[in-house]
Design a protein around this motif. Structure first.
Motif, PDB file in Angstrom:
ATOM      1  N   GLN A 112       0.813  -1.205   0.000  1.00 51.94           N
ATOM      2  CA  GLN A 112       0.000   0.000   0.000  1.00 51.94           C
ATOM      3  C   GLN A 112       0.859   1.273   0.000  1.00 51.94           C
ATOM      4  O   GLN A 112       0.517   2.273  -0.646  1.00 51.94           O
ATOM      5  CB  GLN A 112      -0.936  -0.005   1.208  1.00 51.94           C
ATOM      6  CG  GLN A 112      -1.980  -1.100   1.174  1.00 51.94           C
ATOM      7  CD  GLN A 112      -2.906  -1.009  -0.023  1.00 51.94           C
ATOM      8  OE1 GLN A 112      -3.294   0.077  -0.462  1.00 51.94           O
ATOM      9  NE2 GLN A 112      -3.257  -2.154  -0.583  1.00 51.94           N
ATOM     10  N   LEU A 113       1.980   1.242   0.721  1.00 52.58           N
ATOM     11  CA  LEU A 113       2.867   2.412   0.724  1.00 52.58           C
ATOM     12  C   LEU A 113       3.542   2.568  -0.632  1.00 52.58           C
ATOM     13  O   LEU A 113       3.737   3.698  -1.116  1.00 52.58           O
ATOM     14  CB  LEU A 113       3.901   2.276   1.844  1.00 52.58           C
ATOM     15  CG  LEU A 113       3.325   2.387   3.266  1.00 52.58           C
ATOM     16  CD1 LEU A 113       4.401   2.098   4.305  1.00 52.58           C
ATOM     17  CD2 LEU A 113       2.718   3.778   3.505  1.00 52.58           C
TER      18      LEU A 113
ATOM     19  N   LEU B  27      -4.893  -1.272 -10.347  1.00 56.72           N
ATOM     20  CA  LEU B  27      -6.077  -2.103 -10.119  1.00 56.72           C
ATOM     21  C   LEU B  27      -5.720  -3.369  -9.337  1.00 56.72           C
ATOM     22  O   LEU B  27      -6.441  -3.781  -8.423  1.00 56.72           O
ATOM     23  CB  LEU B  27      -6.712  -2.490 -11.456  1.00 56.72           C
ATOM     24  CG  LEU B  27      -7.247  -1.368 -12.340  1.00 56.72           C
ATOM     25  CD1 LEU B  27      -7.729  -1.931 -13.670  1.00 56.72           C
ATOM     26  CD2 LEU B  27      -8.357  -0.603 -11.642  1.00 56.72           C
ATOM     27  N   VAL B  28      -4.588  -3.967  -9.701  1.00 56.80           N
ATOM     28  CA  VAL B  28      -4.150  -5.204  -9.049  1.00 56.80           C
ATOM     29  C   VAL B  28      -3.835  -4.961  -7.573  1.00 56.80           C
ATOM     30  O   VAL B  28      -4.200  -5.757  -6.704  1.00 56.80           O
ATOM     31  CB  VAL B  28      -2.922  -5.792  -9.773  1.00 56.80           C
ATOM     32  CG1 VAL B  28      -2.359  -6.981  -9.006  1.00 56.80           C
ATOM     33  CG2 VAL B  28      -3.291  -6.211 -11.189  1.00 56.80           C
TER      34      VAL B  28
ATOM     35  N   THR C  79      -5.738  -6.664  -4.535  1.00 54.68           N
ATOM     36  CA  THR C  79      -4.975  -7.525  -3.631  1.00 54.68           C
ATOM     37  C   THR C  79      -5.172  -7.112  -2.181  1.00 54.68           C
ATOM     38  O   THR C  79      -5.179  -7.957  -1.273  1.00 54.68           O
ATOM     39  CB  THR C  79      -3.481  -7.503  -3.991  1.00 54.68           C
ATOM     40  OG1 THR C  79      -3.326  -7.882  -5.356  1.00 54.68           O
ATOM     41  CG2 THR C  79      -2.684  -8.459  -3.121  1.00 54.68           C
ATOM     42  N   GLY C  80      -5.349  -5.821  -1.935  1.00 47.78           N
ATOM     43  CA  GLY C  80      -5.625  -5.355  -0.578  1.00 47.78           C
ATOM     44  C   GLY C  80      -6.907  -5.972  -0.019  1.00 47.78           C
ATOM     45  O   GLY C  80      -6.959  -6.399   1.140  1.00 47.78           O
TER      46      GLY C  80
ATOM     47  N   GLY D 170     -11.114 -12.805  -5.004  1.00 49.54           N
ATOM     48  CA  GLY D 170     -10.206 -11.958  -5.762  1.00 49.54           C
ATOM     49  C   GLY D 170     -10.881 -11.291  -6.943  1.00 49.54           C
ATOM     50  O   GLY D 170     -10.776 -10.064  -7.126  1.00 49.54           O
ATOM     51  N   PHE D 171     -11.603 -12.059  -7.742  1.00 48.10           N
ATOM     52  CA  PHE D 171     -12.248 -11.475  -8.919  1.00 48.10           C
ATOM     53  C   PHE D 171     -13.491 -10.673  -8.547  1.00 48.10           C
ATOM     54  O   PHE D 171     -13.845  -9.721  -9.244  1.00 48.10           O
ATOM     55  CB  PHE D 171     -12.555 -12.557  -9.945  1.00 48.10           C
ATOM     56  CG  PHE D 171     -11.343 -12.956 -10.750  1.00 48.10           C
ATOM     57  CD1 PHE D 171     -10.971 -12.235 -11.880  1.00 48.10           C
ATOM     58  CD2 PHE D 171     -10.557 -14.029 -10.355  1.00 48.10           C
ATOM     59  CE1 PHE D 171      -9.838 -12.581 -12.601  1.00 48.10           C
ATOM     60  CE2 PHE D 171      -9.425 -14.382 -11.071  1.00 48.10           C
ATOM     61  CZ  PHE D 171      -9.061 -13.646 -12.204  1.00 48.10           C
TER      62      PHE D 171
END
Length: 310
Positions: free
Chosen positions: A139-140, A154-155, A159-160, A185-186
């Motif tokens: 995230q950082l 977007l990924v 993922t977060g 995930g999707f």
């Protein structure tokens, strides 16, 4: 007259001091904390949600992810303060508006970023602490550079969400099903891409009204992404529902298979708002649309009955 000038000069400083805790709270984005409820996803899917140990661990996980996300928001807003001041909406954020000193945001954000993984290492399995460190690092990196990279942005956001959903399973040492990971995930990518698409639609003809990277995406491409993600999420869920016996079931009704209907209808209903370009805030869509809320409750009930084998 002199006294009035003195009071006018003092008021902003007094306001900053008086509202510093409120400014910190606003910068931490309490409205976004609802995302951290995803930590219950894996234990709920496995039917291991209501033991005392599970509830304690999940409550702790919610707090730890809230601390991590708050740390990221604080550091992000301190870093982007100058750019935010030129933005019609973001200029009202506490750091950009001068309500919260950038140094203070960095200090509190840094403290939370260190404290959360440390507490996780002490009170949770090692995998949870490692996941939080990876989440913070990702995230950082997003705040610094990755949010400017097409597709990667977007990924990272997707993922977060997936990390939140995985955390509950790791904390309680529950094996994570491949269908759970694919659907989660999707499903997250569907909502993220739908949000980006809505922002892109709404910013048409309004340069500078939102994140600059949106100008690099075409609305057609973002539409393709959310439609693809919705299709894969539905496929993953259906494969889970049909796995291990097809029409055979141990409960009163085949709740596992029936839940597919509610899940697909919920995706289709949400897609209506995505198609209109009004899915900019997923939590608002879910909470404000009564039909979607009812469909969601029906799905949760069916899913719960399937997991409980009733």
């Amino acid at each position: 007259m002199d006294h009035r000038h003195v009071e006018a000069a003092r008021t902003p400083h007094q306001a900053v001091g008086a509202t510093l805790p409120a400014a910190l709270l606003r910068t931490a984005r309490p409205k976004q904390w609802v995302k951290n409820v995803l930590v219950v996803a894996a234990p709920a899917a496995a039917g291991q949600l209501f033991s005392r140990h599970a509830l304690t661990q999940l409550a702790l996980l919610f707090v730890l992810f809230t601390a991590c996300s708050a740390a990221v928001y604080l550091i992000n807003d301190a870093r982007d303060a100058e750019a935010d001041r030129a933005h019609p909406t973001k200029r009202h954020r506490p750091v950009a508006a001068g309500e919260l000193p950038a140094a203070g945001a960095y200090a509190v954000g840094g403290a939370l970023a260190v404290l959360a993984p440390a507490v996780a290492a002490w009170l949770c399995p090692p995998a949870v602490a490692a996941l939080l460190v990876a989440y913070l690092g990702m995230q950082l990196a997003y705040c610094v550079s990755l949010k400017h990279v097409l597709v990667v942005d977007l990924v990272v956001v997707t993922t977060g969400f997936l990390m939140r959903a995985m955390a509950g399973g790791l904390a309680l040492r529950i094996p994570l099903s491949r269908w759970f990971l694919i659907t989660t995930g999707f499903g997250a990518l569907f909502m993220v891409a739908a949000k980006r698409y809505s922002e892109a639609v709404q910013m048409t003809g309004k340069a500078g009204a939102t994140r600059a990277l949106l100008t690099e995406y075409s609305t057609g491409y973002l539409r393709f992404v959310w439609q693809l993600a919705a299709g894969v999420a539905v496929l993953g869920y259906c494969l889970w529902a049909l796995e291990g016996g097809g029409t055979h079931h141990s409960g009163l009704l085949p709740w596992r298979q029936l839940s597919m209907v509610a899940f697909i209808v919920a995706i289709l209903r949400y897609a209506v708002f995505a198609d209109r370009g009004t899915a900019g805030e997923p939590e608002d869509v879910i909470l404000r649309d009564r039909a979607l809320a009812v469909i969601g409750v029906v799905w949760l009930a069916m899913y719960g009955l399937a997991v409980a084998h009733w």
